[in-house]
Design a protein around this motif. Sequence first.
Motif, PDB file in Angstrom:
ATOM      1  N   LEU A 252      11.528   1.023  19.915  1.00  0.00           N
ATOM      2  CA  LEU A 252      10.526   1.446  20.900  1.00  0.00           C
ATOM      3  C   LEU A 252       9.652   0.264  21.318  1.00  0.00           C
ATOM      4  CD1 LEU A 252       9.020   4.093  22.149  1.00  0.00           C
ATOM      5  CD2 LEU A 252       7.406   3.673  20.311  1.00  0.00           C
ATOM      6  N   TYR A 253       9.237  -0.499  20.331  1.00  0.00           N
ATOM      7  CA  TYR A 253       8.377  -1.663  20.561  1.00  0.00           C
ATOM      8  C   TYR A 253       9.088  -2.695  21.437  1.00  0.00           C
ATOM      9  CZ  TYR A 253       4.746  -5.062  19.278  1.00  0.00           C
ATOM     10  OH  TYR A 253       3.707  -5.959  19.297  1.00  0.00           O
ATOM     11  N   VAL A 254      10.357  -2.970  21.099  1.00  0.00           N
ATOM     12  CA  VAL A 254      11.135  -3.983  21.842  1.00  0.00           C
ATOM     13  C   VAL A 254      11.345  -3.544  23.294  1.00  0.00           C
ATOM     14  CG1 VAL A 254      13.392  -5.124  22.020  1.00  0.00           C
ATOM     15  CG2 VAL A 254      12.251  -4.965  19.801  1.00  0.00           C
ATOM     16  N   ILE A 255      11.685  -2.266  23.485  1.00  0.00           N
ATOM     17  CA  ILE A 255      11.885  -1.754  24.857  1.00  0.00           C
ATOM     18  C   ILE A 255      10.600  -1.938  25.682  1.00  0.00           C
ATOM     19  CG2 ILE A 255      12.235   0.354  26.235  1.00  0.00           C
ATOM     20  CD1 ILE A 255      14.155   1.311  23.988  1.00  0.00           C
ATOM     21  N   ALA A 256       9.474  -1.571  25.068  1.00  0.00           N
ATOM     22  CA  ALA A 256       8.193  -1.670  25.784  1.00  0.00           C
ATOM     23  C   ALA A 256       7.859  -3.124  26.105  1.00  0.00           C
ATOM     24  CB  ALA A 256       7.086  -1.050  24.946  1.00  0.00           C
ATOM     25  N   ILE A 257       8.137  -4.025  25.182  1.00  0.00           N
ATOM     26  CA  ILE A 257       7.816  -5.441  25.412  1.00  0.00           C
ATOM     27  C   ILE A 257       8.739  -6.042  26.477  1.00  0.00           C
ATOM     28  CG2 ILE A 257       7.722  -7.744  24.338  1.00  0.00           C
ATOM     29  CD1 ILE A 257       5.402  -5.845  23.592  1.00  0.00           C
ATOM     30  N   VAL A 258       9.990  -5.620  26.498  1.00  0.00           N
ATOM     31  CA  VAL A 258      10.902  -6.113  27.548  1.00  0.00           C
ATOM     32  C   VAL A 258      10.390  -5.622  28.922  1.00  0.00           C
ATOM     33  CG1 VAL A 258      13.239  -5.937  28.500  1.00  0.00           C
ATOM     34  CG2 VAL A 258      12.926  -6.366  26.064  1.00  0.00           C
ATOM     35  N   ALA A 259       9.964  -4.364  28.972  1.00  0.00           N
ATOM     36  CA  ALA A 259       9.387  -3.834  30.225  1.00  0.00           C
ATOM     37  C   ALA A 259       8.145  -4.631  30.615  1.00  0.00           C
ATOM     38  CB  ALA A 259       9.038  -2.358  30.054  1.00  0.00           C
ATOM     39  N   LEU A 260       7.322  -4.939  29.623  1.00  0.00           N
ATOM     40  CA  LEU A 260       6.116  -5.749  29.873  1.00  0.00           C
ATOM     41  C   LEU A 260       6.511  -7.132  30.392  1.00  0.00           C
ATOM     42  CD1 LEU A 260       3.002  -6.245  29.555  1.00  0.00           C
ATOM     43  CD2 LEU A 260       3.516  -7.071  27.261  1.00  0.00           C
ATOM     44  N   GLY A 261       7.551  -7.703  29.796  1.00  0.00           N
ATOM     45  CA  GLY A 261       8.023  -9.028  30.197  1.00  0.00           C
ATOM     46  C   GLY A 261       8.425  -9.061  31.663  1.00  0.00           C
TER      47      GLY A 261
ATOM     48  N   HIS B  53       7.441  -6.930  33.920  1.00  0.00           N
ATOM     49  CA  HIS B  53       6.212  -6.652  34.670  1.00  0.00           C
ATOM     50  C   HIS B  53       5.444  -7.965  34.895  1.00  0.00           C
ATOM     51  CE1 HIS B  53       3.526  -3.471  36.124  1.00  0.00           C
ATOM     52  NE2 HIS B  53       2.513  -4.166  35.657  1.00  0.00           N
ATOM     53  N   LEU B  54       5.411  -8.794  33.860  1.00  0.00           N
ATOM     54  CA  LEU B  54       4.698 -10.078  33.962  1.00  0.00           C
ATOM     55  C   LEU B  54       5.463 -11.076  34.831  1.00  0.00           C
ATOM     56  CD1 LEU B  54       3.641 -10.597  30.239  1.00  0.00           C
ATOM     57  CD2 LEU B  54       2.140 -10.016  32.139  1.00  0.00           C
TER      58      LEU B  54
ATOM     59  N   ASN C 215       2.012 -22.736  44.708  1.00  0.00           N
ATOM     60  CA  ASN C 215       2.793 -21.504  44.555  1.00  0.00           C
ATOM     61  C   ASN C 215       4.044 -21.738  43.718  1.00  0.00           C
ATOM     62  OD1 ASN C 215       2.356 -18.746  45.791  1.00  0.00           O
ATOM     63  ND2 ASN C 215       1.390 -20.091  47.277  1.00  0.00           N
ATOM     64  N   SER C 216       4.707 -22.877  43.957  1.00  0.00           N
ATOM     65  CA  SER C 216       5.910 -23.200  43.175  1.00  0.00           C
ATOM     66  C   SER C 216       5.535 -23.386  41.708  1.00  0.00           C
ATOM     67  CB  SER C 216       6.555 -24.486  43.693  1.00  0.00           C
ATOM     68  OG  SER C 216       6.796 -24.369  45.052  1.00  0.00           O
ATOM     69  N   ILE C 217       4.408 -24.079  41.475  1.00  0.00           N
ATOM     70  CA  ILE C 217       3.972 -24.317  40.091  1.00  0.00           C
ATOM     71  C   ILE C 217       3.675 -22.982  39.400  1.00  0.00           C
ATOM     72  CG2 ILE C 217       2.129 -25.334  38.662  1.00  0.00           C
ATOM     73  CD1 ILE C 217       1.935 -27.565  40.832  1.00  0.00           C
ATOM     74  N   ILE C 218       2.937 -22.120  40.104  1.00  0.00           N
ATOM     75  CA  ILE C 218       2.559 -20.819  39.519  1.00  0.00           C
ATOM     76  C   ILE C 218       3.806 -19.975  39.232  1.00  0.00           C
ATOM     77  CG2 ILE C 218       1.466 -18.586  40.096  1.00  0.00           C
ATOM     78  CD1 ILE C 218      -0.571 -20.622  39.170  1.00  0.00           C
ATOM     79  N   LYS C 219       4.810 -20.078  40.114  1.00  0.00           N
ATOM     80  CA  LYS C 219       6.028 -19.290  39.924  1.00  0.00           C
ATOM     81  C   LYS C 219       6.719 -19.716  38.625  1.00  0.00           C
ATOM     82  CE  LYS C 219       8.840 -16.845  43.145  1.00  0.00           C
ATOM     83  NZ  LYS C 219       9.299 -16.684  44.482  1.00  0.00           N
ATOM     84  N   VAL C 220       6.820 -21.034  38.408  1.00  0.00           N
ATOM     85  CA  VAL C 220       7.459 -21.551  37.189  1.00  0.00           C
ATOM     86  C   VAL C 220       6.610 -21.180  35.962  1.00  0.00           C
ATOM     87  CG1 VAL C 220       8.160 -23.655  35.971  1.00  0.00           C
ATOM     88  CG2 VAL C 220       8.622 -23.420  38.417  1.00  0.00           C
ATOM     89  N   LEU C 221       5.293 -21.382  36.080  1.00  0.00           N
ATOM     90  CA  LEU C 221       4.405 -21.048  34.950  1.00  0.00           C
ATOM     91  C   LEU C 221       4.481 -19.553  34.625  1.00  0.00           C
ATOM     92  CD1 LEU C 221       1.198 -23.206  35.611  1.00  0.00           C
ATOM     93  CD2 LEU C 221       2.982 -23.595  33.926  1.00  0.00           C
ATOM     94  N   GLY C 222       4.607 -18.735  35.662  1.00  0.00           N
ATOM     95  CA  GLY C 222       4.710 -17.281  35.470  1.00  0.00           C
ATOM     96  C   GLY C 222       5.954 -16.912  34.678  1.00  0.00           C
TER      97      GLY C 222
ATOM     98  N   ALA D 136       5.902 -15.279  30.998  1.00  0.00           N
ATOM     99  CA  ALA D 136       6.573 -14.004  30.708  1.00  0.00           C
ATOM    100  C   ALA D 136       7.554 -14.161  29.545  1.00  0.00           C
ATOM    101  CB  ALA D 136       7.297 -13.502  31.957  1.00  0.00           C
ATOM    102  N   LEU D 137       8.257 -15.280  29.530  1.00  0.00           N
ATOM    103  CA  LEU D 137       9.228 -15.526  28.450  1.00  0.00           C
ATOM    104  C   LEU D 137       8.536 -15.689  27.096  1.00  0.00           C
ATOM    105  CD1 LEU D 137      11.884 -17.958  29.962  1.00  0.00           C
ATOM    106  CD2 LEU D 137      12.326 -15.754  28.864  1.00  0.00           C
ATOM    107  N   VAL D 138       7.481 -16.507  27.090  1.00  0.00           N
ATOM    108  CA  VAL D 138       6.762 -16.768  25.834  1.00  0.00           C
ATOM    109  C   VAL D 138       6.165 -15.474  25.275  1.00  0.00           C
ATOM    110  CG1 VAL D 138       4.717 -17.922  24.841  1.00  0.00           C
ATOM    111  CG2 VAL D 138       6.288 -19.194  26.318  1.00  0.00           C
ATOM    112  N   ILE D 139       5.531 -14.701  26.157  1.00  0.00           N
ATOM    113  CA  ILE D 139       4.911 -13.444  25.718  1.00  0.00           C
ATOM    114  C   ILE D 139       5.979 -12.472  25.195  1.00  0.00           C
ATOM    115  CG2 ILE D 139       3.705 -11.361  26.564  1.00  0.00           C
ATOM    116  CD1 ILE D 139       1.784 -13.690  26.189  1.00  0.00           C
ATOM    117  N   THR D 140       7.078 -12.338  25.938  1.00  0.00           N
ATOM    118  CA  THR D 140       8.127 -11.388  25.528  1.00  0.00           C
ATOM    119  C   THR D 140       8.722 -11.801  24.186  1.00  0.00           C
ATOM    120  OG1 THR D 140       8.633 -11.120  27.858  1.00  0.00           O
ATOM    121  CG2 THR D 140      10.240 -10.236  26.321  1.00  0.00           C
ATOM    122  N   ILE D 141       9.140 -13.055  24.084  1.00  0.00           N
ATOM    123  CA  ILE D 141       9.769 -13.507  22.838  1.00  0.00           C
ATOM    124  C   ILE D 141       8.756 -13.439  21.693  1.00  0.00           C
ATOM    125  CG2 ILE D 141      10.815 -15.524  21.678  1.00  0.00           C
ATOM    126  CD1 ILE D 141      11.916 -16.285  24.516  1.00  0.00           C
TER     127      ILE D 141
END
Lengths: 249, 224
Positions: B162-171, B173-174, B193-200, B204-209
């Motif tokens: 349940l936790y993993v599914i929710a975090i993947v959805a959050l990922g 979303h981010l 904008n390009s910088i923000i896109k890459v940082l985004g 999202a990857l760092v938070i999800t993992i």
Amino acid sequence: MKIILKIWRQKNRQDKGEFCDYVLEDVTRDMSFLEMLDMLNNKLVKQGDRAVEFDHDCREGICGQCGVMINGIAHGSLKNTTTCQLHMREFKDGDTIYVEPFKASAFPVVRDLKVDRSSLDHIIVSGGYVSVDTGQAPEANNIPVTYEEAESAFDAAACIGCGACVASCKNSSAALFTGAKITHLARLPQGEKETASRTMAMVDQMEQENFGHCSNTEACQVECPENISVLTIARMNYEYNRAKILFKK
Amino acid sequence: MIWFIKNSVTRKNLMALTGLFLSFFLIVHLAGNLQLLLPEVQAKLQYNAYSQFLGGNPLVILISFVLYACIILHTVDAIYLGIKRKKANGVSCSKDKRGRASTWYSRHMMALGIIVFVFLVIHFKDYWYRYKFGELPLDENGNKDLYTLVIVSFEQLWYVILYVIAIVALGYHLLHGVFSAHRSIGLYHPVYNSIIKVLGIIFALVITIGYIIIPIFIYINHQT
């Protein structure tokens, strides 16, 4: 080649509308999509039926009049093209093609494939112009405009107001259209002075016309015949916020 | 005030600002939760002391109220814009292929948000509510033993899933939300904008993992 058409037929604004099936046998690969519809209409008129109504004007991809959903995509499967520039070579013999009008609350169907896009005109009327009388064309070097600014303004000015951005948006937002008009004038010295009042008026009008919000999916730019940048939407947001915070009448 | 409530640009500003604050909170929350990966004895005392500190610090309490407000405003705004969208769309196309021009997660931010919101309710009920209002045993240092509560929940496979599914959805979303928020507040420069896109994407990857590692690590570690 043989083409099976499923075309949206609707008598007037109140009518519910439905798909009607037509079969065309002698379609050639070199025909434009609109010429194929002309061929269908000739056939219908000869049979004594009512022709399928659709908007068109220049048929050169620059006026923005034509615009229908072809197989669920605004202006059809070719990216950054108008309906009139779509040719039958993009389809195969025996293909079934769904043709529908642009669908959004702000674009009520007038008849068949024709929609009323005057909501976009209302946005322009609310402020999409320079309000001083500019007289005759001045000497070009009297007002210095850098090459980059001129190019950027022209990129935004290339919007032909076809409404494909609205039809492609999951929220039926006119943010790309409005953003392009605001950016175009904000980049030039003649239009820059009124940016704050113009932006507020045009964004407010966009709200009144019942367009949706922008959620930055970027689908509008992909389907836009002129490939107008989604960054014009960000520019509109910036100008609106700046105007609301700093602008005093 | 009516222009603020009715205008979709300002509503999107509100959505963006609350979303960015919540994204910032995710970093702080992750940093705190990574203590769960420390050796068991150390993790227990340190994590419980950290939780005790958060609960008693006036500044943190103040920020927590901003956090609750952001969650509510972000949710209410999403509902408002969802209704507006429905009204603006009118009758939809019979054959809709508009999806080819955008990513699936950018089109389904509402669905992803609902998954995250449901998870948040469960998360609050299981940890926040029980820590604040429930009876928890104390550890050796006299702090409420939140650590054991977390460990016990992550020993159950269904809870980890349940936790993993929710975090993947959050990922996801981010992945769309972070760069979209910057556009909504008016960042129009192409380079930034390009910088923000890459940082985004990195964010999202760092938070999800980061968030996924914790329950999986605990589950595997407590199988023996």
